[in-house]
Design a protein around this motif. Structure first.
Motif, mmCIF file in Angstrom:
data_model
loop_
_atom_site.group_PDB
_atom_site.id
_atom_site.type_symbol
_atom_site.label_atom_id
_atom_site.label_comp_id
_atom_site.label_asym_id
_atom_site.label_seq_id
_atom_site.Cartn_x
_atom_site.Cartn_y
_atom_site.Cartn_z
ATOM 1 N N LYS A 137 8.767 6.169 -76.122
ATOM 2 C CA LYS A 137 9.733 5.876 -75.056
ATOM 3 C C LYS A 137 10.097 7.162 -74.318
ATOM 4 N N GLU A 138 10.359 8.229 -75.071
ATOM 5 C CA GLU A 138 10.703 9.506 -74.441
ATOM 6 C C GLU A 138 9.530 10.060 -73.642
ATOM 7 N N ILE A 139 8.328 9.916 -74.167
ATOM 8 C CA ILE A 139 7.139 10.386 -73.445
ATOM 9 C C ILE A 139 6.999 9.623 -72.134
ATOM 10 N N ALA A 140 7.189 8.300 -72.184
ATOM 11 C CA ALA A 140 7.091 7.489 -70.966
ATOM 12 C C ALA A 140 8.157 7.920 -69.955
ATOM 13 N N GLU A 141 9.379 8.176 -70.442
ATOM 14 C CA GLU A 141 10.445 8.631 -69.541
ATOM 15 C C GLU A 141 10.087 9.973 -68.912
ATOM 16 N N LEU A 201 9.500 11.022 -65.050
ATOM 17 C CA LEU A 201 10.190 12.125 -64.383
ATOM 18 C C LEU A 201 9.197 13.085 -63.735
ATOM 19 N N ILE A 202 8.097 13.322 -64.433
ATOM 20 C CA ILE A 202 7.071 14.211 -63.876
ATOM 21 C C ILE A 202 6.527 13.624 -62.583
ATOM 22 N N GLU A 203 6.209 12.341 -62.585
ATOM 23 C CA GLU A 203 5.682 11.686 -61.383
ATOM 24 C C GLU A 203 6.710 11.738 -60.251
ATOM 25 N N GLN A 204 7.971 11.480 -60.579
ATOM 26 C CA GLN A 204 9.033 11.522 -59.564
ATOM 27 C C GLN A 204 9.166 12.923 -58.987
ATOM 28 N N ARG A 205 9.122 13.916 -59.863
ATOM 29 C CA ARG A 205 9.263 15.296 -59.388
ATOM 30 C C ARG A 205 8.054 15.729 -58.576
#
Length: 165
Positions: A79-83, A87-91
């Motif tokens: 779950k944390e990896i997916a989050e 975030l990486i994609e958003q950034r």
């Protein structure tokens, strides 16, 4: 010794019965309980078996608990990896958007510099035409007044010439 005695206390009859039911053993001596209060090899084996089963059950329970804990940990990490990947994609998207905005702003700055350069060139040309070569304001006013006098004189001449014809 003490653990075997403790484990077999209160079971003397049961164990004795088991010893009596056991097939005849070719061994004599320490393998059989010669004395009624002393545990024999079968009693000790029963203690070993009981302790082994208890230890095996505890290990099984501990392994099951560890497996559940590990499964929960894996789920949490997934779950944390997916989050974090989100975030990486958003950034990355934000970065691309910022780069586009910077590029657009640089382009606008470049075009405004070109426009400003043209305006400054025109201002320099107009200034040279208006100011003339080192002429003061008083000199210009005097020259303009001379031009106005000359134009009035020309107008008077024209009027006089019209009146003659």
């Amino acid at each position: 010794g003490a653990q075997v005695k403790e484990h077999t206390q209160g079971r003397g009859e049961e164990h004795r019965g088991r010893n009596e039911r056991a097939p005849a053993s070719p061994f004599e001596g320490p393998y059989r309980s010669v004395h009624t209060g002393t545990p024999g090899v079968l009693d000790m084996l029963h203690v070993v078996k009981t302790e082994f089963l208890r230890a095996a059950q505890e290990a099984s329970n501990a392994e099951a608990a560890a497996s559940v804990e590990h499964s929960n940990f894996e789920q949490k990490m997934q779950k944390e990896i997916a989050e974090k990947e989100g975030l990486i994609e958003q950034r990355k998207a934000d970065l691309d958007e910022s780069k586009t905005a910077v590029s657009k702003a640089e382009s606008e700055i470049s075009s405004q510099r070109e426009e400003m350069t043209k305006i400054l060139e025109e201002a320099a040309a107009v200034s040279a035409a208006c100011v003339g070569g080192g002429e003061t304001s008083a000199d210009r006013i005097e020259r303009r007044e001379d031009q106005i006098e000359s134009l009035r004189a020309s107008l008077d001449i024209l009027r006089a010439h019209e009146g003659v014809s």
